[in-house]
Design a protein around this motif. Structure first.
Motif, PDB file in Angstrom:
ATOM      1  N   HIS A   1      14.846  -4.585   3.566  1.00  0.00           N
ATOM      2  CA  HIS A   1      15.207  -5.832   2.895  1.00  0.00           C
ATOM      3  C   HIS A   1      14.235  -6.193   1.783  1.00  0.00           C
ATOM      4  CE1 HIS A   1      18.513  -6.965   5.595  1.00  0.00           C
ATOM      5  NE2 HIS A   1      17.853  -6.201   6.441  1.00  0.00           N
ATOM      6  N   CYS A   2      12.945  -6.006   2.031  1.00  0.00           N
ATOM      7  CA  CYS A   2      11.982  -6.306   0.976  1.00  0.00           C
ATOM      8  C   CYS A   2      10.589  -5.839   1.375  1.00  0.00           C
ATOM      9  CB  CYS A   2      11.945  -7.811   0.665  1.00  0.00           C
ATOM     10  SG  CYS A   2      11.514  -8.829   2.070  1.00  0.00           S
ATOM     11  N   VAL A   3       9.711  -5.822   0.388  1.00  0.00           N
ATOM     12  CA  VAL A   3       8.291  -5.579   0.621  1.00  0.00           C
ATOM     13  C   VAL A   3       7.556  -6.848   0.200  1.00  0.00           C
ATOM     14  CG1 VAL A   3       6.273  -4.200  -0.049  1.00  0.00           C
ATOM     15  CG2 VAL A   3       8.498  -3.085   0.274  1.00  0.00           C
ATOM     16  N   VAL A   4       6.638  -7.287   1.053  1.00  0.00           N
ATOM     17  CA  VAL A   4       5.922  -8.539   0.834  1.00  0.00           C
ATOM     18  C   VAL A   4       4.462  -8.226   0.562  1.00  0.00           C
ATOM     19  CG1 VAL A   4       5.320 -10.755   1.891  1.00  0.00           C
ATOM     20  CG2 VAL A   4       7.488  -9.645   2.482  1.00  0.00           C
ATOM     21  N   GLU A   5       3.931  -8.708  -0.559  1.00  0.00           N
ATOM     22  CA  GLU A   5       2.547  -8.384  -0.929  1.00  0.00           C
ATOM     23  C   GLU A   5       1.768  -9.671  -1.196  1.00  0.00           C
ATOM     24  OE1 GLU A   5       0.406  -5.562  -1.373  1.00  0.00           O
ATOM     25  OE2 GLU A   5      -0.959  -7.226  -1.817  1.00  0.00           O
ATOM     26  N   ILE A   6       0.628  -9.822  -0.558  1.00  0.00           N
ATOM     27  CA  ILE A   6      -0.158 -11.064  -0.692  1.00  0.00           C
ATOM     28  C   ILE A   6      -0.787 -11.197  -2.085  1.00  0.00           C
ATOM     29  CG2 ILE A   6      -2.257 -10.027   0.284  1.00  0.00           C
ATOM     30  CD1 ILE A   6      -2.776 -12.739   1.685  1.00  0.00           C
ATOM     31  N   GLN A   7      -1.147 -10.055  -2.692  1.00  0.00           N
ATOM     32  CA  GLN A   7      -1.800 -10.089  -3.998  1.00  0.00           C
ATOM     33  C   GLN A   7      -0.760 -10.306  -5.113  1.00  0.00           C
ATOM     34  OE1 GLN A   7      -4.986 -10.087  -4.273  1.00  0.00           O
ATOM     35  NE2 GLN A   7      -5.579  -9.331  -2.256  1.00  0.00           N
ATOM     36  N   PRO A   8      -1.210 -10.763  -6.269  1.00  0.00           N
ATOM     37  CA  PRO A   8      -0.265 -10.917  -7.388  1.00  0.00           C
ATOM     38  C   PRO A   8       0.080  -9.583  -8.055  1.00  0.00           C
ATOM     39  CG  PRO A   8      -2.431 -11.782  -7.988  1.00  0.00           C
ATOM     40  CD  PRO A   8      -2.529 -11.338  -6.562  1.00  0.00           C
ATOM     41  N   TYR A   9      -0.480  -8.483  -7.553  1.00  0.00           N
ATOM     42  CA  TYR A   9      -0.181  -7.163  -8.117  1.00  0.00           C
ATOM     43  C   TYR A   9       0.052  -6.188  -6.957  1.00  0.00           C
ATOM     44  CZ  TYR A   9      -5.128  -7.093  -6.976  1.00  0.00           C
ATOM     45  OH  TYR A   9      -6.304  -7.232  -6.312  1.00  0.00           O
ATOM     46  N   PRO A  10       0.788  -5.102  -7.188  1.00  0.00           N
ATOM     47  CA  PRO A  10       1.042  -4.141  -6.114  1.00  0.00           C
ATOM     48  C   PRO A  10      -0.248  -3.446  -5.708  1.00  0.00           C
ATOM     49  CG  PRO A  10       2.391  -3.667  -8.059  1.00  0.00           C
ATOM     50  CD  PRO A  10       1.408  -4.701  -8.464  1.00  0.00           C
ATOM     51  N   SER A  11      -0.375  -3.062  -4.440  1.00  0.00           N
ATOM     52  CA  SER A  11      -1.613  -2.410  -4.045  1.00  0.00           C
ATOM     53  C   SER A  11      -1.461  -0.899  -3.868  1.00  0.00           C
ATOM     54  CB  SER A  11      -2.203  -3.063  -2.790  1.00  0.00           C
ATOM     55  OG  SER A  11      -1.311  -2.995  -1.735  1.00  0.00           O
ATOM     56  N   GLY A  12      -0.283  -0.367  -4.197  1.00  0.00           N
ATOM     57  CA  GLY A  12      -0.109   1.083  -4.128  1.00  0.00           C
ATOM     58  C   GLY A  12      -0.097   1.701  -5.520  1.00  0.00           C
ATOM     59  N   LEU A  13      -0.010   3.023  -5.562  1.00  0.00           N
ATOM     60  CA  LEU A  13       0.024   3.723  -6.847  1.00  0.00           C
ATOM     61  C   LEU A  13       1.306   3.358  -7.596  1.00  0.00           C
ATOM     62  CD1 LEU A  13      -1.018   7.272  -5.546  1.00  0.00           C
ATOM     63  CD2 LEU A  13      -2.483   5.658  -6.768  1.00  0.00           C
ATOM     64  N   THR A  14       1.206   3.255  -8.917  1.00  0.00           N
ATOM     65  CA  THR A  14       2.350   2.869  -9.744  1.00  0.00           C
ATOM     66  C   THR A  14       3.537   3.810  -9.537  1.00  0.00           C
ATOM     67  OG1 THR A  14       0.738   2.098 -11.316  1.00  0.00           O
ATOM     68  CG2 THR A  14       2.990   2.269 -12.112  1.00  0.00           C
ATOM     69  N   ARG A  15       3.234   5.114  -9.426  1.00  0.00           N
ATOM     70  CA  ARG A  15       4.337   6.075  -9.268  1.00  0.00           C
ATOM     71  C   ARG A  15       5.121   5.795  -7.985  1.00  0.00           C
ATOM     72  NH1 ARG A  15       0.715  11.320  -7.598  1.00  0.00           N
ATOM     73  NH2 ARG A  15       0.934  11.070  -5.347  1.00  0.00           N
ATOM     74  N   ASN A  16       4.439   5.284  -6.966  1.00  0.00           N
ATOM     75  CA  ASN A  16       5.140   4.980  -5.717  1.00  0.00           C
ATOM     76  C   ASN A  16       5.994   3.727  -5.813  1.00  0.00           C
ATOM     77  OD1 ASN A  16       4.404   7.231  -4.254  1.00  0.00           O
ATOM     78  ND2 ASN A  16       2.480   6.308  -3.558  1.00  0.00           N
ATOM     79  N   ILE A  17       5.553   2.749  -6.611  1.00  0.00           N
ATOM     80  CA  ILE A  17       6.381   1.545  -6.826  1.00  0.00           C
ATOM     81  C   ILE A  17       7.700   1.971  -7.467  1.00  0.00           C
ATOM     82  CG2 ILE A  17       6.564  -0.635  -8.119  1.00  0.00           C
ATOM     83  CD1 ILE A  17       4.482  -0.911  -6.008  1.00  0.00           C
ATOM     84  N   VAL A  18       7.600   2.836  -8.463  1.00  0.00           N
ATOM     85  CA  VAL A  18       8.790   3.279  -9.182  1.00  0.00           C
ATOM     86  C   VAL A  18       9.692   4.114  -8.280  1.00  0.00           C
ATOM     87  CG1 VAL A  18       9.607   4.677 -11.131  1.00  0.00           C
ATOM     88  CG2 VAL A  18       7.578   3.219 -11.389  1.00  0.00           C
ATOM     89  N   GLN A  19       9.108   5.116  -7.643  1.00  0.00           N
ATOM     90  CA  GLN A  19       9.933   6.083  -6.904  1.00  0.00           C
ATOM     91  C   GLN A  19      10.412   5.575  -5.546  1.00  0.00           C
ATOM     92  OE1 GLN A  19       7.720   9.752  -6.683  1.00  0.00           O
ATOM     93  NE2 GLN A  19       7.446   9.844  -8.900  1.00  0.00           N
ATOM     94  N   GLY A  34       0.844  -1.195   0.000  1.00  0.00           N
ATOM     95  CA  GLY A  34       0.000   0.000   0.000  1.00  0.00           C
ATOM     96  C   GLY A  34       0.876   1.240   0.000  1.00  0.00           C
ATOM     97  N   ASP A  35       0.273   2.390  -0.303  1.00  0.00           N
ATOM     98  CA  ASP A  35       1.084   3.603  -0.482  1.00  0.00           C
ATOM     99  C   ASP A  35       1.912   3.986   0.739  1.00  0.00           C
ATOM    100  OD1 ASP A  35       0.510   4.254  -3.205  1.00  0.00           O
ATOM    101  OD2 ASP A  35      -1.548   4.645  -2.548  1.00  0.00           O
ATOM    102  N   ILE A  36       1.321   3.846   1.932  1.00  0.00           N
ATOM    103  CA  ILE A  36       2.090   4.253   3.122  1.00  0.00           C
ATOM    104  C   ILE A  36       3.310   3.343   3.281  1.00  0.00           C
ATOM    105  CG2 ILE A  36       1.953   4.875   5.554  1.00  0.00           C
ATOM    106  CD1 ILE A  36      -1.125   4.533   5.267  1.00  0.00           C
ATOM    107  N   GLY A  37       3.128   2.042   2.979  1.00  0.00           N
ATOM    108  CA  GLY A  37       4.241   1.105   3.078  1.00  0.00           C
ATOM    109  C   GLY A  37       5.357   1.465   2.107  1.00  0.00           C
ATOM    110  N   LEU A  38       4.967   1.834   0.893  1.00  0.00           N
ATOM    111  CA  LEU A  38       5.960   2.190  -0.129  1.00  0.00           C
ATOM    112  C   LEU A  38       6.692   3.477   0.257  1.00  0.00           C
ATOM    113  CD1 LEU A  38       3.802   1.403  -3.301  1.00  0.00           C
ATOM    114  CD2 LEU A  38       5.536  -0.052  -2.225  1.00  0.00           C
ATOM    115  N   ILE A  39       5.922   4.470   0.676  1.00  0.00           N
ATOM    116  CA  ILE A  39       6.518   5.741   1.093  1.00  0.00           C
ATOM    117  C   ILE A  39       7.494   5.502   2.256  1.00  0.00           C
ATOM    118  CG2 ILE A  39       5.978   7.974   2.198  1.00  0.00           C
ATOM    119  CD1 ILE A  39       4.994   7.989  -0.655  1.00  0.00           C
ATOM    120  N   MET A  40       7.106   4.586   3.160  1.00  0.00           N
ATOM    121  CA  MET A  40       7.974   4.320   4.310  1.00  0.00           C
ATOM    122  C   MET A  40       9.223   3.531   3.910  1.00  0.00           C
ATOM    123  SD  MET A  40       7.207   5.985   6.846  1.00  0.00           S
ATOM    124  CE  MET A  40       8.350   5.268   8.042  1.00  0.00           C
TER     125      MET A  40
END
Lengths: 489, 414
Positions: B184-202, B166-172
């Motif tokens: 070390h890593c981000v763990v996501e239960i879904q097969p797709y990210p749950s935050g905004l695409t721009r946050n995955i990149v940045q 989620g976005d807060i996780g990515l920002i953090m």
């Protein structure tokens, strides 16, 4: 520190706390030694909080006799110590004629134990007593004298009362060496030491280790883990009485419990573990607990989970309490193997140990200044609007809500910290702040600040529950940031 | 007990509460805003990254800057009560209102002709997703960690694993890297990210932080402080199977979703929408209790503060109509159809243009949003890409709605 006491009680769980308070009625110097940084941080903080109804155990066992006696002492204790306690009653639900046979023998046992008001019920009666029960219930048992308490609040109150009457509490005192000089035991924790004429071993899971350190009886405490799930206040499954299944040979089974503070609790499991410090929960037991709880009350829902935890019962192979004067060491009293119904039995255990000490030569002279009562703690969630308004006028801290889920004010947190509960868990168990549905999401940093303001402990030294359980890793600027990413700014 | 009589009581001084209060005060109403923190702006204050305001202020701002803009718009006549907590909503012989606790003024009974609920949301935590294992220190919700770092100046820990993309996780993830912690890593239960695409990149790609999709934390180890976590691929058995691995860390941050904070709402007996966890509202954003309105994250969790503010403006309009006794024209219910988790509000008013926010249930390219009255499509638009983490907006014209008045509208993504 080299103080001398008449009695040293090792372990500030419910057993040690009840014994220390009982002894504080006499002109005695009593020390209560605890290895953790706060009281009730071991077995006593993680259990079901049941005041048992006097039918699960035979009167031929020590624990059965002390359970019955202990049960009857709680009303007076509540008047004196003001901990959350409700005699809500206990139901055992049977779902087959075989189970009903077992219920009948429990009923007979309860009658023999003179359990008050115990009643054998048909299915209509069971459903009238608890409409949320699974309608497949064929009958069961009703024990109206059973009830629920907040176990840690009971221990905190016992200790507060003991301290008020002169007992000395020494925390972070993990006994690691013991010797004897003349008539006195020398008891050490690292480089700290005290002396005592009598020792009571109420060390819970580590009673075997303590006994060995003193050269007393050798036995092995077998840890038996229990996992529990705490549910939201609004959970539809909240029953009005404690609901038990029919017990198995090793345990009383997994229950649905209406806690004294209005939440619902499910559990515990009963599992032998090799590790006394293992308080982990598992996916497998999560499923077992919910399967079992739904069989009792079908409206139990996973959606209502607030948190889970595990506690460890200190059991002996004989499955009974071991409370006796040591046959191997002088003036050494064992109070070991205090598993269920230890909480219920604790005030009776304290009486029993007091009598053993007397028989062993300790002179018990009543202290005329003994005061059994402690001040009730003001908690705004229990007060009406006018009373809260008056309280805020006296102390504005009662008007500042720190924990929104459980309605705990700043003044209540300060009170807890001033009473010596200076960890996040200590504050949590004393006030309920962080115990609600957000689990500290909003209030943790505010509580950290209050602890720091009140005690002077820097925020980065405050712990969850002592030792290495620090909350924060450092201040900004403490860590080397070289090479930490190539982010666009 | 003191008594305060006003036109409108706004509960919460975050973005939505402030926006609705500003608009209502501009319309000439006597408004009070009650806020339990001693600062205004709510969660914006700890969101020191940029990316706010592109829609609402037409420029890129940080969270505190966005809050400052709103605070700058507050009219003098507005009565602000910071450090004050609403204990309960009431409706008795003194009318609609609330009991408010504060250290400075004790208990105050507010009586108002209308109430705007703007309490925001809270984070889901470990208990809600029941991660097995021990219970050491070092497990925090991402928002709490953000508060510790950005407001208090403390770093939760040095070796971090983040659950949930989620976005807060990515920002953090980015924030923790910037202060020198190793993520070390981000763990996501879904097969797709749950935050905004721009946050995955940045926040992840730029820092070479691995994202493990379709994975969960299956165990937390450590007695005092977190020592390690076990991470496993999602499987039906929910057990540690092939592909599991252990990461040594001292901190686990949870970014596993937000829940509208509706304790007051529920206790007051307001009808709830189980899809959003917010109250049910009509086309004016009024709840089942006449005079009680809701907007922002307390109504449904928004992706962007800009949308929450837009909704708060609409809410203020609804309050104004209610106070002037203007009844909405009879429209009908709006329900979620295929691939739509929820749509808010759940009713329409054919007397004006209506805006709806909806949350897709699927990840899909080249999809289409379709609003139907029976089998007739009254509104449609092509969506190049939909995913659950990105809210979809639809504005239906008065004319389109007039034509189907009385009928149920179904919103679907196909």
């Amino acid at each position: 520190m080299q103080d001398s006491f008449d009695v040293a009680v090792i372990g500030a769980g419910v057993t040690g706390a009840a014994i220390a308070r009982r002894l504080s009625e006499y002109k005695l110097d009593v020390a209560l030694l605890e290895k953790e940084c706060d009281v009730s941080f071991g077995v006593s903080k993680a259990n079901s909080g049941i005041i048992h109804g006097g039918f699960h155990h035979s009167g031929s066992t020590l624990k059965g006799r002390l359970e019955i006696r202990g049960n009857r002492m709680f009303d007076q204790l509540e008047n004196e110590l003001h901990f959350p306690f409700r005699r809500c009653g206990i139901l055992i639900a049977a779902f087959s004629t075989e189970e009903m046979k077992q219920v009948e023998s429990l009923y007979a046992q309860g009658v023999a134990n003179q359990a008050i008001g115990i009643e054998l019920c048909n299915s209509d009666r069971m459903l009238a007593l608890e409409p949320k029960l699974n309608h497949d219930v064929v009958g069961g048992l009703h024990a109206p004298s059973g009830g629920i308490i907040e176990p840690y609040r009971f221990v905190f109150a016992l200790v507060e009362s003991a301290l008020k009457n002169g007992v000395r509490l020494i925390t972070e005192f993990e006994v690691d060496r013991a010797g004897r000089t003349g008539d006195l035991y020398d008891i050490y924790a690292g480089d700290r030491g005290i002396k005592a004429r009598y020792v009571v071993n109420a060390a819970g899971l580590f009673a075997d280790k303590v006994s060995k350190l003193f050269g007393a009886e050798e036995y092995t405490i077998i840890p038996r883990k229990g996992e529990e799930y705490l549910m939201d206040r609004e959970a539809a499954a909240l029953p009005s009485r404690v609901i038990f299944p029919v017990p198995s040979r090793v345990s009383k089974g997994m229950l649905v419990i209406p806690t004294a503070e209005g939440t619902t609790m499910l559990g515990p499991t009963a599992e032998q573990t090799g590790d006394k410090t293992d308080v982990s929960t598992s996916e497998e037991n999560f499923e077992r607990i919910f399967y079992s709880a739904r069989r009792l009350i079908p409206s139990v829902s996973e959606r209502d989970i607030i948190t889970s935890f595990a506690g460890v019962r200190p059991t002996l192979p004989e499955n009974d309490f071991f409370i006796a004067v040591s046959e191997r060491r002088p003036h050494f009293i064992q109070a070991a193997g205090i598993q269920s119904p230890g909480l219920t039995a604790s005030p009776a255990i304290a009486d029993y140990v007091k009598d053993l000490l007397k028989r062993d030569g300790l002179v018990l002279e009543e202290d005329p200044h003994y005061d059994p009562e402690i001040e009730p703690v003001q908690r705004i969630r229990n007060l009406d609007i006018e009373a809260i308004d008056r309280l805020i006028e006296r102390d504005p801290g009662y008007g500042e809500i720190i924990c929104r889920c459980e309605s705990v004010s700043r003044a209540e947190i300060i009170d807890a910290v001033r009473k010596g509960h200076t960890t996040l868990d200590g504050v949590k168990f004393y006030t309920r702040a962080q115990m609600g549905r957000c689990q500290g999401g909003f209030c943790t940093f505010r509580i950290l600040k209050i602890i720091s303001e009140e005690t002077g402990i820097p925020i980065d030294r405050i712990t969850k529950r002592g030792r290495g359980s620090y909350i924060v890793g450092g201040r900004i600027g403490d860590f080397d940031v070289a090479g930490a990413g190539t982010g666009r700014v | 007990m003191k008594i305060r009589r006003i036109d409108v009581l706004v509960i919460g001084a975050g973005a939505s509460g402030l926006t609705s209060a500003i608009k209502l005060a501009e319309m000439g109403y006597e408004v009070s805003v009650v806020e339990r923190e001693n600062t205004l702006g709510g969660i914006l204050n700890q969101c020191i990254h940029s990316g706010f305001g592109l829609h609402y202020f037409n420029e890129e701002l940080t969270g505190p800057e966005f809050a400052d803009r709103l605070i700058g718009l507050l009219p003098d006549a507005l009565y602000l009560a910071p450090n004050a907590t609403v204990d309960r909503l009431i409706d008795d012989e003194n009318g609609l209102g609330a009991l408010v606790f504060s250290p400075e003024s004790g208990i105050t009974r507010y009586s108002s002709r209308a109430i705007v609920l703007a309490m925001g949301c809270r984070e889901r935590n470990r208990g809600n997703i029941h991660i097995p294992g021990s219970r050491p220190s070092g497990v925090y919700t991402a928002g709490l960690a953000q508060r510790l770092v950005n407001i208090e100046g403390y770093i939760p820990g040095k070796d971090v694993v983040i659950v949930g993309s989620g976005d807060i996780g990515l920002i953090m993830a980015r924030r923790m890297s910037w202060v020198g912690a190793k993520v070390h890593c981000v763990v996501e239960i879904q097969p797709y990210p749950s935050g905004l695409t721009r946050n995955i990149v940045q926040c992840l790609n730029d820092f070479n932080i691995p994202l493990h999709l379709s994975h969960v934390v299956t165990k937390i180890n450590g007695n005092d402080r977190v020592q390690s976590v076990e991470i496993s691929p999602v499987s039906r058995e929910k057990e540690r199977g092939p592909g599991s691995f252990t990461v040594e860390c001292d901190t686990l941050l949870l970014s596993v979703g937000l829940v509208p904070e509706n304790e007051l709402t529920r206790k007051f007996g307001i009808a709830m929408n189980h899809e959003t966890s917010g109250p049910k509202v009509d086309s004016r954003l009024m709840t089942s209790k006449p005079g009680v309105f809701a907007c922002g994250n307390v109504l449904h969790v928004h992706d962007l503060v800009d949308y929450a503010c837009e909704e708060a403006e609409r809410c203020a309009k609804g309050v104004d109509e209610f106070l002037r006794g203007v009844a909405p024209e009879t429209g009908g219910p709006v329900v979620s159809g295929a691939n739509v988790r929820y749509v808010v509000p759940g009713a329409y008013n054919p007397g004006s243009d209506n805006r709806f926010y909806l949350r897709p249930m699927i990840v899909k390219n080249k999809s289409r949003l379709s609003v139907r009255a029976g089998e007739v499509e009254i509104y449609g638009k092509n969506l190049p890409h939909v995913q659950p983490s990105e809210m979809v907006e639809a504005t239906l014209s008065k004319d389109a709605l007039k034509a189907c008045s009385g009928q149920t509208l179904e919103v679907r993504i196909e």
